[in-house]
Design a protein around this motif. Structure first.
Motif, PDB file in Angstrom:
ATOM      1  N   ARG A  39       0.837  -1.217   0.000  1.00  0.00           N
ATOM      2  CA  ARG A  39       0.000   0.000   0.000  1.00  0.00           C
ATOM      3  C   ARG A  39       0.867   1.260   0.000  1.00  0.00           C
ATOM      4  N   ALA A  40       2.084   1.155   0.535  1.00  0.00           N
ATOM      5  CA  ALA A  40       2.979   2.312   0.579  1.00  0.00           C
ATOM      6  C   ALA A  40       3.547   2.659  -0.796  1.00  0.00           C
ATOM      7  N   LEU A  41       3.443   1.749  -1.767  1.00  0.00           N
ATOM      8  CA  LEU A  41       3.926   2.040  -3.120  1.00  0.00           C
ATOM      9  C   LEU A  41       3.049   3.103  -3.772  1.00  0.00           C
ATOM     10  N   ASP A  42       3.662   4.036  -4.490  1.00  0.00           N
ATOM     11  CA  ASP A  42       2.900   5.046  -5.217  1.00  0.00           C
ATOM     12  C   ASP A  42       2.064   4.376  -6.301  1.00  0.00           C
ATOM     13  N   GLY A  43       0.789   4.701  -6.361  1.00  0.00           N
ATOM     14  CA  GLY A  43      -0.091   4.175  -7.396  1.00  0.00           C
ATOM     15  C   GLY A  43      -0.906   2.978  -6.966  1.00  0.00           C
ATOM     16  N   VAL A  44      -0.531   2.302  -5.889  1.00  0.00           N
ATOM     17  CA  VAL A  44      -1.291   1.152  -5.399  1.00  0.00           C
ATOM     18  C   VAL A  44      -2.435   1.671  -4.544  1.00  0.00           C
ATOM     19  N   TYR A  45      -3.672   1.291  -4.899  1.00  0.00           N
ATOM     20  CA  TYR A  45      -4.807   1.781  -4.122  1.00  0.00           C
ATOM     21  C   TYR A  45      -5.605   0.681  -3.435  1.00  0.00           C
ATOM     22  N   ARG A  46      -5.357  -0.585  -3.752  1.00  0.00           N
ATOM     23  CA  ARG A  46      -6.038  -1.649  -3.024  1.00  0.00           C
ATOM     24  C   ARG A  46      -5.152  -2.893  -2.986  1.00  0.00           C
ATOM     25  N   VAL A  47      -5.005  -3.468  -1.789  1.00  0.00           N
ATOM     26  CA  VAL A  47      -4.247  -4.710  -1.590  1.00  0.00           C
ATOM     27  C   VAL A  47      -5.102  -5.614  -0.730  1.00  0.00           C
ATOM     28  N   SER A  48      -5.334  -6.816  -1.209  1.00  0.00           N
ATOM     29  CA  SER A  48      -6.074  -7.777  -0.378  1.00  0.00           C
ATOM     30  C   SER A  48      -5.370  -9.128  -0.451  1.00  0.00           C
ATOM     31  N   LEU A  49      -5.125  -9.683   0.730  1.00  0.00           N
ATOM     32  CA  LEU A  49      -4.466 -10.978   0.830  1.00  0.00           C
ATOM     33  C   LEU A  49      -5.406 -11.896   1.592  1.00  0.00           C
ATOM     34  N   SER A  50      -5.895 -12.946   0.925  1.00  0.00           N
ATOM     35  CA  SER A  50      -6.770 -13.893   1.621  1.00  0.00           C
ATOM     36  C   SER A  50      -5.950 -15.127   1.978  1.00  0.00           C
ATOM     37  N   PRO A  51      -5.755 -15.366   3.283  1.00  0.00           N
ATOM     38  CA  PRO A  51      -4.885 -16.464   3.708  1.00  0.00           C
ATOM     39  C   PRO A  51      -5.448 -17.836   3.388  1.00  0.00           C
ATOM     40  N   GLY A  52      -6.777 -17.968   3.316  1.00  0.00           N
ATOM     41  CA  GLY A  52      -7.363 -19.280   3.031  1.00  0.00           C
ATOM     42  C   GLY A  52      -6.997 -19.787   1.651  1.00  0.00           C
ATOM     43  N   SER A  53      -7.122 -18.922   0.646  1.00  0.00           N
ATOM     44  CA  SER A  53      -6.785 -19.322  -0.725  1.00  0.00           C
ATOM     45  C   SER A  53      -5.358 -18.943  -1.098  1.00  0.00           C
ATOM     46  N   ARG A  54      -4.647 -18.242  -0.182  1.00  0.00           N
ATOM     47  CA  ARG A  54      -3.259 -17.841  -0.379  1.00  0.00           C
ATOM     48  C   ARG A  54      -3.098 -16.954  -1.620  1.00  0.00           C
ATOM     49  N   LYS A  55      -4.092 -16.070  -1.844  1.00  0.00           N
ATOM     50  CA  LYS A  55      -4.054 -15.194  -3.002  1.00  0.00           C
ATOM     51  C   LYS A  55      -3.839 -13.755  -2.573  1.00  0.00           C
ATOM     52  N   LEU A  56      -2.913 -13.108  -3.266  1.00  0.00           N
ATOM     53  CA  LEU A  56      -2.642 -11.697  -3.059  1.00  0.00           C
ATOM     54  C   LEU A  56      -3.112 -10.952  -4.296  1.00  0.00           C
ATOM     55  N   SER A  57      -4.050 -10.026  -4.098  1.00  0.00           N
ATOM     56  CA  SER A  57      -4.584  -9.237  -5.200  1.00  0.00           C
ATOM     57  C   SER A  57      -4.192  -7.789  -4.994  1.00  0.00           C
ATOM     58  N   VAL A  58      -3.612  -7.185  -6.037  1.00  0.00           N
ATOM     59  CA  VAL A  58      -3.155  -5.800  -5.949  1.00  0.00           C
ATOM     60  C   VAL A  58      -3.751  -5.023  -7.118  1.00  0.00           C
TER      61      VAL A  58
END
Length: 194
Positions: A39-58
Motif C-alpha cells: 500500500r505504501a507504493l505510489d499508485g497502489v490503491y487496493r491490496v487484499s491478501l486472503s490467507p485461506g486461498s493464499r491469493k494476493l490481489s493488488v
C-alpha cells in the motif's frame, strides 16, 4: 525451495495483478507487513491478501506503478525475512515479476529430470548391452508404426468421411497416399527369412 520461488504470478492485467503466495507469507504477521508495504507504493490503491486461498490481489494505477515495481517490493520483503521465521533462505533464479517465471522453472526442472534419465539409461546400456535385440527392435518399430497409423486415421477422420469418400476423384492423390501407406504397412508385416 526458497519463498521467492514459491510466489506464482496467476494473473496480470491493466491495473490488476494476482499472486499465489506460500503459506509462510499468509501468516498474520507476514500478511500485515506485505499489505502495508505494498500500500505504501505510489499508485497502489487496493491490496487484499486472503490467507485461506493464499491469493494476493493488488490494484494499481498503471500511469504511476507497474508489475515490476510490485514484484520488486515483494522480493525485498522476502529478502528482509518476512515470513521466514526459522526458515533457511535459498537462492533465487526466477524473479517474481516475470509472468512466465513458473513455466521457465518447470521447464528447467524437466530438463534436469531428462538429464538424470539419460545418465541412468546410459549406465543400464553399459551393464546390459544385449538389452535391444533385433526381435525387440522389430517389435518396437511395429508398435510405433501402429500408433502412427491410428494417429493419422484419427487426425484425418473428418476429412475422410466428409470429403474424401464423397468426392474420390477430387481427392485422388490423398487416396493414392492412403493405399501406398497400407501397402507399406502390410509389406512390413510379412515374415522375413532371416
Amino acid at each position: 525451495m526458497s519463498l521467492k520461488k514459491q510466489i506464482i504470478l496467476r494473473y496480470s492485467g491493466a491495473g490488476h495483478v494476482r499472486f499465489e503466495l506460500p503459506a509462510e507469507l499468509c501468516e498474520a504477521s507476514a500478511r500485515a507487513q506485505i499489505e502495508s508495504a505494498l500500500r505504501a507504493l505510489d499508485g497502489v490503491y487496493r491490496v487484499s491478501l486472503s490467507p485461506g486461498s493464499r491469493k494476493l490481489s493488488v490494484r494499481f494505477d498503471i500511469a504511476v506503478c507497474d508489475l515490476k515495481a510490485i514484484g520488486r517490493r515483494l522480493g525485498q520483503l522476502v529478502d528482509a525475512g518476512v515470513g521466514q521465521a526459522g526458515r533457511v533462505q535459498g537462492a533465487v533464479s526466477v524473479p517474481v515479476g516475470r509472468p512466465f517465471g513458473w513455466l521457465r522453472e518447470k521447464a528447467r526442472e524437466a530438463g534436469e529430470t531428462l538429464a538424470a534419465m539419460k545418465i541412468v539409461a546410459r549406465r543400464t546400456m553399459k551393464n546390459s548391452p544385449k538389452l535391444l535385440t533385433p526381435a525387440r527392435e522389430r517389435g518396437f518399430i511395429e508398435f510405433f508404426n501402429d500408433v502412427l497409423v491410428l494417429y493419422l486415421i484419427k487426425l484425418h477422420w473428418h476429412l475422410i468421411t466428409q470429403h474424401w469418400l464423397r468426392q474420390p476423384l477430387r481427392y485422388r492423390y490423398e487416396w493414392m497416399a492412403v493405399f501406398y501407406m497400407i501397402f507399406l504397412l502390410v509389406r512390413s508385416r510379412r515374415p522375413r527369412n532371416v
